[in-house]
Design a protein around this motif. Structure first.
Motif, PDB file in Angstrom:
ATOM      1  N   ASP A 174      42.497  34.893  35.188  1.00 35.36           N
ATOM      2  CA  ASP A 174      41.629  34.901  34.009  1.00 35.36           C
ATOM      3  C   ASP A 174      42.398  35.328  32.758  1.00 35.36           C
ATOM      4  N   HIS A 214      30.936  25.844  26.283  1.00 29.50           N
ATOM      5  CA  HIS A 214      29.909  26.791  25.870  1.00 29.50           C
ATOM      6  C   HIS A 214      29.378  26.381  24.495  1.00 29.50           C
ATOM      7  N   GLY A 272      38.448  27.492  34.139  1.00 30.09           N
ATOM      8  CA  GLY A 272      37.190  28.119  34.507  1.00 30.09           C
ATOM      9  C   GLY A 272      36.186  28.148  33.369  1.00 30.09           C
ATOM     10  N   ARG A 273      35.292  29.116  33.425  1.00 29.51           N
ATOM     11  CA  ARG A 273      34.220  29.226  32.433  1.00 29.51           C
ATOM     12  C   ARG A 273      34.725  29.835  31.128  1.00 29.51           C
ATOM     13  N   TYR A 274      33.972  29.582  30.063  1.00 28.81           N
ATOM     14  CA  TYR A 274      34.209  30.178  28.739  1.00 28.81           C
ATOM     15  C   TYR A 274      35.613  29.892  28.207  1.00 28.81           C
ATOM     16  N   THR A 275      36.069  28.680  28.431  1.00 27.07           N
ATOM     17  CA  THR A 275      37.367  28.276  27.888  1.00 27.07           C
ATOM     18  C   THR A 275      37.337  28.306  26.366  1.00 27.07           C
ATOM     19  N   GLY A 278      41.984  30.371  35.293  1.00 21.02           N
ATOM     20  CA  GLY A 278      40.700  31.006  35.549  1.00 21.02           C
ATOM     21  C   GLY A 278      39.784  31.010  34.338  1.00 21.02           C
ATOM     22  N   ASP A 279      38.855  31.953  34.329  1.00 21.98           N
ATOM     23  CA  ASP A 279      37.875  32.056  33.239  1.00 21.98           C
ATOM     24  C   ASP A 279      38.533  32.571  31.957  1.00 21.98           C
ATOM     25  N   TYR A 280      37.903  32.254  30.841  1.00 24.63           N
ATOM     26  CA  TYR A 280      38.315  32.735  29.520  1.00 24.63           C
ATOM     27  C   TYR A 280      39.750  32.321  29.164  1.00 24.63           C
ATOM     28  N   CYS A 281      40.174  31.162  29.589  1.00 24.52           N
ATOM     29  CA  CYS A 281      41.493  30.661  29.201  1.00 24.52           C
ATOM     30  C   CYS A 281      41.544  30.499  27.686  1.00 24.52           C
ATOM     31  N   TYR A 328      36.935  30.878  24.431  1.00 19.74           N
ATOM     32  CA  TYR A 328      35.942  31.832  23.916  1.00 19.74           C
ATOM     33  C   TYR A 328      36.576  32.722  22.843  1.00 19.74           C
ATOM     34  N   SER A 360      41.218  32.733  25.479  1.00 20.99           N
ATOM     35  CA  SER A 360      40.236  33.587  24.792  1.00 20.99           C
ATOM     36  C   SER A 360      40.888  34.284  23.600  1.00 20.99           C
TER      37      SER A 360
END
Length: 282
Positions: free
Chosen positions: A167, A225, A204-207, A185-188, A209, A190
């Motif tokens: 992440d 998102h 993953g999620r919240y790319t 993973g998530d938040y790539c 962010y 971010s």
């Protein structure tokens, strides 16, 4: 010429801080001085020769006792995930690691080449500003991120990862090039501030962010998102120039040659001048 070789001879119970073992810190030291250097392990210090067998390996893989040996190339053999901070602050030379590495691999890397033939822990390339880190394996969370309390992550240099990453890859990334051949993973990306980050696998999620600026290059459409804006499909000639500049890298990115993308802008909740480019089939 030869490489100064550290072969791990015991399995450390506690984590070991290997930051003193860099080319610039070892150059000019005798074998006895290197063997006596202290390395922090938990709340106590261990001599280098308590953990490692120290030798000089020639180009043919055998021992080298020649007078022209130097410490510009350091090799870790039988490395362990308990060995933290390998290559911290390195400015020049080369470090090659065979086996896994612990956390903070290439922390504050400022030059030279650090190559890992194994998996890395968390915070690899953290606060890196120059040089190259090449991980032939997977990496943990916060790849190329900032130190705790800092507002900027990776500031320059090149990071290549042939496997997957955890992440928050590229969190607060400020400058440089990070190329991941596997999944992220998530938040790539971010809170990304600038630079270029590529992922050939899934994200993953919240790319993106909190992304402020910079370019995130993908081959698969992320789960979007609400504050990423779809800008449609575009032909971007600058990608031809960018991919041409990657031809010399030991990476699958050297084979890319596409300029048709679907573009997403964002994060529009945080200035919104970053971009996510998803490569389309030719």
């Amino acid at each position: 010429m030869s490489a100064l070789t550290f072969t791990l001879k015991i399995s450390p119970v506690q984590r070991v801080d290997c930051s003193p073992l860099t080319p610039e810190q070892l150059n000019g030291k005798t074998a006895a001085e290197i063997a006596a250097l202290p390395l922090w392990s938990g709340k106590r210090q261990l001599r280098v020769d308590e953990l490692f067998d120290i030798s000089r390996m020639g180009d043919d893989g055998g021992d080298d006792d020649s007078e022209d040996s130097n410490d510009d190339h350091i090799v870790f053999l039988n490395s362990s995930a308990h060995l933290d901070r390998i290559g911290q602050g390195m400015r020049s030379g080369r470090i090659t690691v065979h086996g896994d590495a612990g956390d903070y691999l290439g922390l504050e890397l400022r030059g030279g080449t650090l190559e890992l033939h194994g998996n890395a822990g968390h915070f690899a390339a953290c606060a890196m500003s120059a040089g190259m880190l090449h991980i032939h394996g997977n990496s943990g969370d916060y790849l190329g991120a900032g130190l705790v309390g800092e507002r900027k992550g990776m500031r320059g240099g090149t990071v290549l990862v042939t496997g997957n990453v955890g992440d928050r890859a590229g969190d607060q990334m400020r400058r440089g090039l990070m190329l991941i051949e596997g999944d992220a993973g998530d938040y790539c990306a971010s809170r990304m501030l600038a630079g270029t980050l590529g992922v050939l696998g899934k994200v993953g999620r919240y790319t993106g962010y909190g992304m402020r600026r910079g370019t995130l290059l993908l081959t698969q459409t992320p789960l979007l998102h609400a504050t990423l804006a779809d800008c449609g499909t575009h032909t971007l000639p600058f990608l031809n120039l960018m991919f041409k500049s990657l031809r010399g890298l030991p990476s699958r990115y050297a084979q890319l040659d596409q300029n048709r993308v679907r573009r997403y802008a964002g994060d529009i909740a945080n200035q919104g001048t970053g971009e996510i480019l998803v490569l389309l089939p030719p």
